[in-house]
Scaffold this motif. Structure first.
Motif, PDB file in Angstrom:
ATOM      1  N   UNK A   1     -16.809   5.281  -0.384  1.00  0.00           N
ATOM      2  CA  UNK A   1     -17.322   5.381  -1.751  1.00  0.00           C
ATOM      3  C   UNK A   1     -17.157   4.037  -2.452  1.00  0.00           C
ATOM      4  N   UNK A   2     -18.243   3.537  -3.018  1.00  0.00           N
ATOM      5  CA  UNK A   2     -18.239   2.285  -3.784  1.00  0.00           C
ATOM      6  C   UNK A   2     -18.500   2.634  -5.240  1.00  0.00           C
ATOM      7  N   UNK A   3     -17.571   2.235  -6.116  1.00  0.00           N
ATOM      8  CA  UNK A   3     -17.721   2.508  -7.545  1.00  0.00           C
ATOM      9  C   UNK A   3     -17.759   1.207  -8.326  1.00  0.00           C
TER      10      UNK A   3
ATOM     11  N   UNK B   1     -18.935  -9.179 -10.796  1.00  0.00           N
ATOM     12  CA  UNK B   1     -18.751  -7.726 -10.832  1.00  0.00           C
ATOM     13  C   UNK B   1     -17.415  -7.370 -10.190  1.00  0.00           C
ATOM     14  N   UNK B   2     -16.988  -6.143 -10.433  1.00  0.00           N
ATOM     15  CA  UNK B   2     -15.792  -5.585  -9.813  1.00  0.00           C
ATOM     16  C   UNK B   2     -16.126  -4.189  -9.299  1.00  0.00           C
ATOM     17  N   UNK B   3     -15.746  -3.907  -8.049  1.00  0.00           N
ATOM     18  CA  UNK B   3     -15.973  -2.590  -7.465  1.00  0.00           C
ATOM     19  C   UNK B   3     -14.656  -2.043  -6.926  1.00  0.00           C
ATOM     20  N   UNK B   4     -14.542  -0.735  -6.898  1.00  0.00           N
ATOM     21  CA  UNK B   4     -13.432  -0.055  -6.243  1.00  0.00           C
ATOM     22  C   UNK B   4     -13.969   0.660  -5.015  1.00  0.00           C
ATOM     23  N   UNK B   5     -13.299   0.463  -3.890  1.00  0.00           N
ATOM     24  CA  UNK B   5     -13.700   1.068  -2.623  1.00  0.00           C
ATOM     25  C   UNK B   5     -12.670   2.118  -2.241  1.00  0.00           C
TER      26      UNK B   5
ATOM     27  N   UNK C   1     -18.696 -11.270   3.212  1.00  0.00           N
ATOM     28  CA  UNK C   1     -17.348 -10.726   3.357  1.00  0.00           C
ATOM     29  C   UNK C   1     -17.412  -9.374   4.047  1.00  0.00           C
ATOM     30  N   UNK C   2     -16.216  -8.888   4.420  1.00  0.00           N
ATOM     31  CA  UNK C   2     -16.112  -7.572   5.033  1.00  0.00           C
ATOM     32  C   UNK C   2     -14.804  -6.930   4.635  1.00  0.00           C
ATOM     33  N   UNK C   3     -14.857  -5.608   4.389  1.00  0.00           N
ATOM     34  CA  UNK C   3     -13.687  -4.867   3.945  1.00  0.00           C
ATOM     35  C   UNK C   3     -13.486  -3.654   4.824  1.00  0.00           C
ATOM     36  N   UNK C   4     -12.229  -3.418   5.191  1.00  0.00           N
ATOM     37  CA  UNK C   4     -11.913  -2.239   5.981  1.00  0.00           C
ATOM     38  C   UNK C   4     -10.826  -1.395   5.334  1.00  0.00           C
ATOM     39  N   UNK C   5     -10.374  -1.762   4.147  1.00  0.00           N
ATOM     40  CA  UNK C   5      -9.338  -1.007   3.460  1.00  0.00           C
ATOM     41  C   UNK C   5      -9.787  -0.682   2.048  1.00  0.00           C
ATOM     42  N   UNK C   6      -9.102   0.286   1.449  1.00  0.00           N
ATOM     43  CA  UNK C   6      -9.395   0.655   0.074  1.00  0.00           C
ATOM     44  C   UNK C   6      -8.833  -0.382  -0.886  1.00  0.00           C
TER      45      UNK C   6
ATOM     46  N   UNK D   1       0.817  -1.197   0.000  1.00  0.00           N
ATOM     47  CA  UNK D   1       0.000   0.000   0.000  1.00  0.00           C
ATOM     48  C   UNK D   1       0.858   1.256   0.000  1.00  0.00           C
ATOM     49  N   UNK D   2       1.978   1.234   0.742  1.00  0.00           N
ATOM     50  CA  UNK D   2       2.840   2.408   0.802  1.00  0.00           C
ATOM     51  C   UNK D   2       3.511   2.672  -0.532  1.00  0.00           C
ATOM     52  N   UNK D   3       3.639   1.642  -1.346  1.00  0.00           N
ATOM     53  CA  UNK D   3       4.255   1.819  -2.663  1.00  0.00           C
ATOM     54  C   UNK D   3       3.282   2.398  -3.678  1.00  0.00           C
ATOM     55  N   UNK D   4       2.045   2.665  -3.263  1.00  0.00           N
ATOM     56  CA  UNK D   4       1.069   3.284  -4.136  1.00  0.00           C
ATOM     57  C   UNK D   4       0.310   2.306  -4.998  1.00  0.00           C
ATOM     58  N   UNK D   5       0.484   1.028  -4.772  1.00  0.00           N
ATOM     59  CA  UNK D   5      -0.223   0.034  -5.560  1.00  0.00           C
ATOM     60  C   UNK D   5      -1.646  -0.159  -5.019  1.00  0.00           C
ATOM     61  N   UNK D   6      -2.544  -0.560  -5.898  1.00  0.00           N
ATOM     62  CA  UNK D   6      -3.927  -0.803  -5.498  1.00  0.00           C
ATOM     63  C   UNK D   6      -4.046  -2.216  -4.932  1.00  0.00           C
ATOM     64  N   UNK D   7      -4.636  -2.324  -3.760  1.00  0.00           N
ATOM     65  CA  UNK D   7      -4.856  -3.639  -3.163  1.00  0.00           C
ATOM     66  C   UNK D   7      -6.031  -4.309  -3.876  1.00  0.00           C
ATOM     67  N   UNK D   8      -5.838  -5.555  -4.285  1.00  0.00           N
ATOM     68  CA  UNK D   8      -6.878  -6.279  -5.008  1.00  0.00           C
ATOM     69  C   UNK D   8      -7.057  -7.663  -4.399  1.00  0.00           C
ATOM     70  N   UNK D   9      -8.286  -8.110  -4.352  1.00  0.00           N
ATOM     71  CA  UNK D   9      -8.558  -9.505  -4.003  1.00  0.00           C
ATOM     72  C   UNK D   9      -9.984  -9.854  -4.392  1.00  0.00           C
TER      73      UNK D   9
END
Length: 322
Positions: free
Chosen positions: A94-96, A170-174, A62-67, A48-56
């Motif tokens: 924000x969910x996109x 589907x795919x969403x970005x949080x 399920x539950x998510x607490x990170x972008x 995350x510190x390297x600026x990469x997007x976390x994906x899974x």
């Protein structure tokens, strides 16, 4: 035996631990044995510190607490699925929609809800949310490309979905956005400290802690004289216009919880209460005539604790169901 709310919330919190980078190391165990709110793994921190997007990939529940960017692909018909989102108290979510391949005509759906729902109970309650219940749902099958990005009104949101055809998904970005004046909040942890400020706004704000806790209010500014009033059937603060109430119960919706105490007037000092309910809520009702402010801290109630505290305490009312 654990209550239904505790069981469901512990299940959700286990998924939260998994979403924070512990997926590879998660073992099936009793949710109460360890604190489910684990720190991010060092590998994920570096990513995350390297600026990469976390994906899974997402699970059905399920539950998510990170972008990040999250995808779901059905391997079999999935009829009752939900993903819970939670942020820090001062964050909005924000969910996109990035990609959606579902059969709306065949009965599939994908809906975002502004808040959380468990067993039909909502947080925030209908009394504390600026939108009507119907407005809090955004159905992809109805909105399509018209509304592909939805922002929550508080630090929690969720999606419901049904996908019947294998291979569809589907795919969403949080993403998270800052909230200068957090109102309705679900705490991620069983202990913490928080200051709620309502600046000349006519609204109600609830802070929910899904644990039995000891809660201590250290500062309350309502623009009234000093005082503390226990909740009684024939008395309360409803006529005052600005007040704080402590609620306890076994569900998620504050409007369906039992009122334990009212604090009608400003004070500086310490007012403490032990609440052994599955869910504890501090709720501020504001008329909009004042800048209301309350500071409090809380920690999980030790069920073996029997020592009587010498502080300004209110006798414990709601006893644990476990």
């Amino acid at each position: 035996m654990p209550s239904a709310l505790q069981f469901q919330c512990h299940l959700v919190l286990i998924f939260l631990a998994a979403s924070k980078g512990e997926t590879r190391y998660l073992e099936v165990r009793d949710a109460g044995e360890d604190d489910p709110f684990l720190l991010l793994s060092e590998d994920l921190k570096r990513e995350l510190s390297a600026g990469q997007i976390y994906r899974r990939s997402l699970r059905c529940i399920d539950m998510l607490s990170i972008e990040g960017q999250f995808s779901f692909t059905a391997d079999r018909p999935q009829l009752h699925c939900a993903t819970f989102f939670i942020g820090e108290p001062e964050e909005l979510i924000t969910v996109r929609y990035d990609f959606v391949n579902i059969d709306c005509q065949g009965g599939d759906f994908l809906k975002v809800f502004d808040g959380w729902i468990l067993k039909g109970e909502k947080f925030p309650s209908s009394l504390d949310h600026p939108l009507t219940t119907s407005q809090r749902y955004v159905d992809f099958c109805e909105s399509g490309n018209i509304q592909r990005s939805i922002r929550s009104s508080q630090n929690v949101a969720m999606i419901f979905f049904r996908i019947q055809q294998p291979g569809h998904g589907f795919t969403v970005t949080v993403k998270k956005n800052s909230n200068l004046f957090p109102c309705n909040v679900i705490s991620q942890t069983p202990s913490g400290r928080f200051t709620m400020v309502i600046p000349h706004q006519h609204r109600n704000c609830s802070f929910s802690i899904i644990y039995p806790v000891v809660i201590k209010i250290s500062d309350l500014i309502l623009g009234h004289l000093n005082g503390l009033l226990l909740k009684k059937p024939s008395a309360g603060c409803a006529g005052v216009g600005d007040f704080v109430e402590l609620l306890g119960g076994a569900g998620l919706d504050p409007s369906k919880m039992f009122p334990l105490a009212d604090l009608c007037h400003s004070f500086h000092g310490s007012a403490q209460m032990k609440i052994g309910c599955d869910n504890t809520v501090l709720r501020m009702v504001s008329s909009g005539k004042h800048i209301n402010r309350v500071t409090f801290e809380y920690h999980q109630l030790d069920l073996q604790e029997t020592e009587t505290r010498k502080e300004n305490s209110i006798e414990e009312f709601c006893f644990p169901s476990i």
